[in-house]
Design an enzyme around this catalytic site. Structure first.
Site, PDB file in Angstrom:
ATOM      1  N   PHE A   1       0.901  -1.300  -0.101  1.00 51.70           N
ATOM      2  CA  PHE A   1       0.000   0.108   0.087  1.00 51.70           C
ATOM      3  C   PHE A   1       0.667   1.248  -0.106  1.00 51.70           C
ATOM      4  O   PHE A   1       1.516   1.282   0.761  1.00 51.70           O
ATOM      5  CB  PHE A   1      -0.932  -0.072   1.081  1.00 51.70           C
ATOM      6  CG  PHE A   1      -1.907   1.022   1.175  1.00 51.70           C
ATOM      7  CD1 PHE A   1      -3.039   1.093   0.426  1.00 51.70           C
ATOM      8  CD2 PHE A   1      -1.872   2.251   1.914  1.00 51.70           C
ATOM      9  CE1 PHE A   1      -4.016   2.068   0.257  1.00 51.70           C
ATOM     10  CE2 PHE A   1      -2.433   3.226   2.020  1.00 51.70           C
ATOM     11  CZ  PHE A   1      -3.764   3.200   1.051  1.00 51.70           C
TER      12      PHE A   1
ATOM     13  N   ASP B   1       9.143   2.760   1.522  1.00 51.43           N
ATOM     14  CA  ASP B   1       8.161   3.313   2.157  1.00 51.43           C
ATOM     15  C   ASP B   1       7.842   2.870   3.575  1.00 51.43           C
ATOM     16  O   ASP B   1       7.407   2.089   4.122  1.00 51.43           O
ATOM     17  CB  ASP B   1       6.772   2.844   1.385  1.00 51.43           C
ATOM     18  CG  ASP B   1       5.420   3.632   1.942  1.00 51.43           C
ATOM     19  OD1 ASP B   1       5.601   4.033   2.843  1.00 51.43           O
ATOM     20  OD2 ASP B   1       4.507   3.710   1.111  1.00 51.43           O
TER      21      ASP B   1
ATOM     22  N   LYS C   1       2.605   9.788   8.989  1.00 52.33           N
ATOM     23  CA  LYS C   1       1.834   9.558  10.326  1.00 52.33           C
ATOM     24  C   LYS C   1       2.854   9.761  11.553  1.00 52.33           C
ATOM     25  O   LYS C   1       2.642  11.014  11.885  1.00 52.33           O
ATOM     26  CB  LYS C   1       1.739   7.952  10.082  1.00 52.33           C
ATOM     27  CG  LYS C   1       0.941   7.437   8.843  1.00 52.33           C
ATOM     28  CD  LYS C   1       0.234   5.941   9.189  1.00 52.33           C
ATOM     29  CE  LYS C   1      -0.200   5.191   7.723  1.00 52.33           C
ATOM     30  NZ  LYS C   1      -1.514   5.201   7.931  1.00 52.33           N
TER      31      LYS C   1
HETATM   32  C1  LIG Z   1       3.019   2.181   3.732  1.00 53.85           C
HETATM   33  C2  LIG Z   1       1.988   3.372   3.453  1.00 53.85           C
HETATM   34  N1  LIG Z   1       2.155   4.051   2.519  1.00 53.85           N
HETATM   35  C3  LIG Z   1       1.743   5.450   2.256  1.00 53.85           C
HETATM   36  C4  LIG Z   1       0.296   5.671   2.846  1.00 53.85           C
HETATM   37  C5  LIG Z   1      -0.549   6.729   2.693  1.00 53.85           C
HETATM   38  O1  LIG Z   1      -0.420   7.505   3.707  1.00 53.85           O
HETATM   39  P1  LIG Z   1      -1.295   8.672   3.801  1.00 53.85           P
HETATM   40  O2  LIG Z   1      -2.762   8.434   4.344  1.00 53.85           O
HETATM   41  O3  LIG Z   1      -0.923   9.466   5.045  1.00 53.85           O
HETATM   42  O4  LIG Z   1      -1.410   9.452   2.635  1.00 53.85           O
HETATM   43  C6  LIG Z   1       0.187   4.584   3.971  1.00 53.85           C
HETATM   44  C7  LIG Z   1      -1.292   4.707   4.733  1.00 53.85           C
HETATM   45  O5  LIG Z   1      -1.865   3.810   5.446  1.00 53.85           O
HETATM   46  C8  LIG Z   1       0.729   3.366   4.014  1.00 53.85           C
HETATM   47  O6  LIG Z   1       0.498   2.450   5.015  1.00 53.85           O
END
Ligand SMILES: Cc1ncc(COP(=O)(O)O)c(C=O)c1O
Length: 390
Positions: free
Chosen positions: A136, A220, A249
């Site tokens: 994700f 990520d 986050k």
């Molecule tokens: C691994 C990862 N990357 C990117 C995102 C996207 O982050 P945001 O919701 O702050 O845009 C998430 C959200 O859960 C995530 O878990």
């Protein structure tokens, strides 16, 4: 009608339904506890999809940093800089791998910055990105283009040329790389996909493949950073260093901060005019982020996450719960795979005053704040074990 129901009705009337109908209206948080508008208290093992992070709700150190900054300067535009932004960047670079940081507000935006950066860094004609099944990377069109199909449906066409490979399949990555490949995007522990922990061999193999082919490796760490997994950053579990790392986050201590860190070789790729974010690195959010990083340092939250994670895993093992197929994760990022509906566990948790997170149909995800008191952690685990045993 209760106060909460009124808020929920107003929300349903006014807020887009992309998250579904809200289950509760939240009004107050303190440490590892949160209260809804009817005054009901919950132990929070959910941490707002990780956004509440390591420091819990309204940590006094972070609240004080926000208060102090709020009285001085909120924003100024990015022709200028500010002390909290520099402090936060210094803390991130010191604890990671040097380089330089771009600030924004969310994980999605951090990944957009990374996508643009790797395209520029790789050079003309190299634009393809390899990502992994069950990953994700966010809901923006760039992040969505790297994220598996069900979430893409209806929004096609995606960015062209991306290839998805099984998480752990090094030969698949080798076969997918061609002369148009710019980067590999990987979560060092998959969060949404079910708290999947890769092997050291896989992560080191990825690094080697990227080096052999002059392809950038992007980690990520939006879910995993900082401190949650028992390292400042989860890539540190594997003895590798990525070229680019994205965060969001928990890095903001509860307020929106996104960040994209590029190693020194790539630190100036996003040169003047190449990217931007009007409010990115604003002093208010940066002050909260800098305070959060300092808190992690001063209270040794990295080690504490590892210790508390072991305690949770130990409690689950001791309880010998028949529906539990596997407990996995690192530190306080824990996935419990169950042979019952994780959604039912979540719903019963709400009734019993415990918030947990889900990752797919059969994984209950736990992400308590690292600062959680031992007695509250035990109380929450007792409720959870009881629910799982029922
Ligand atoms: C691994 C990862 N990357 C990117 C995102 C996207 O982050 P945001 O919701 O702050 O845009 C998430 C959200 O859960 C995530 O878990």
């Amino acid at each position: 009608m209760g106060e909460q129901q009124e808020i929920l009705d107003a929300s349903n009337a006014l807020i887009m339904p992309n998250y579904g109908s809200p289950l509760l209206a939240m009004v107050r948080g303190e440490g590892s506890r949160i209260w809804d508008a009817d005054g009901k208290e919950y132990i929070d093992f959910f941490a707002g999809f990780g956004g509440g992070g390591v420091s819990g709700h309204c940590h006094p150190v972070i609240v004080e940093a926000i208060r102090a900054q709020a009285g001085k300067l909120l924003s100024h535009g990015n022709f200028f800089t500010n002390v909290p932004q520099v402090e936060l960047a210094r803390s991130i670079t010191d604890h990671a791998f040097g380089g330089k940081v771009f600030f924004c507000h969310s994980g999605g935006e951090a990944n957009e910055a990374a996508i643009k950066l790797v395209r520029l860094a790789a050079g003309e004609g190299r634009y393809k990105i390899i990502s992994f099944h069950d990953c994700f990377h966010g809901r923006t069109m760039g992040g969505l283009s790297l994220t598996p199909e069900p979430k893409q449906l209806g929004f096609e066409p995606m960015l062209p040329g991306n290839v998805m490979v099984d998480y752990g399949d090094l030969e698949g990555v080798r076969a997918a790389i061609d002369e148009e490949t710019a980067a590999v995007f990987v979560e060092p522990i998959q969060g949404e996909g079910g708290v999947n922990v890769p092997t050291i061999e896989f992560m080191q193999g990825l690094r080697a493949l990227c080096d052999e082919n002059d392809v950038l490796l992007v980690c990520d760490e939006v879910w995993t950073a900082p401190a949650r997994t028992g390292q400042w950053f989860a890539y540190q579990h594997y003895g590798i260093t990525p070229d680019v790392m994205t965060m969001a986050k928990a890095i903001g201590g509860g307020v929106p901060v996104g960040a994209c860190l590029a190693a020194s070789k790539y630190q100036d790729v996003l040169g003047p005019g190449k990217h931007g974010c009007t409010m990115g690195g604003n002093p208010l959010c940066a002050a909260a982020g800098a305070a959060c990083m300092k808190l992690i340092e001063e209270q040794n939250l990295v080690e504490l996450a590892a210790k508390k994670g072991d305690a949770v895993t130990g409690m689950l093992t001791d309880a010998a719960i028949s529906c539990v197929r596997e407990v996995r994760g690192k530190g306080l990022m824990i996935g419990i795979e169950v042979d019952k509906s994780a959604k039912d566990v979540f719903a019963t948790g709400i009734e019993r005053g415990l918030l947990v997170c889900l990752a797919g149909e059969h994984v209950v995800r736990l992400a308590p704040p690292v600062i959680i008191e031992d007695d509250l952690l035990e109380k929450g685990m007792e409720i959870l074990i009881d629910i799982l045993k029922a």
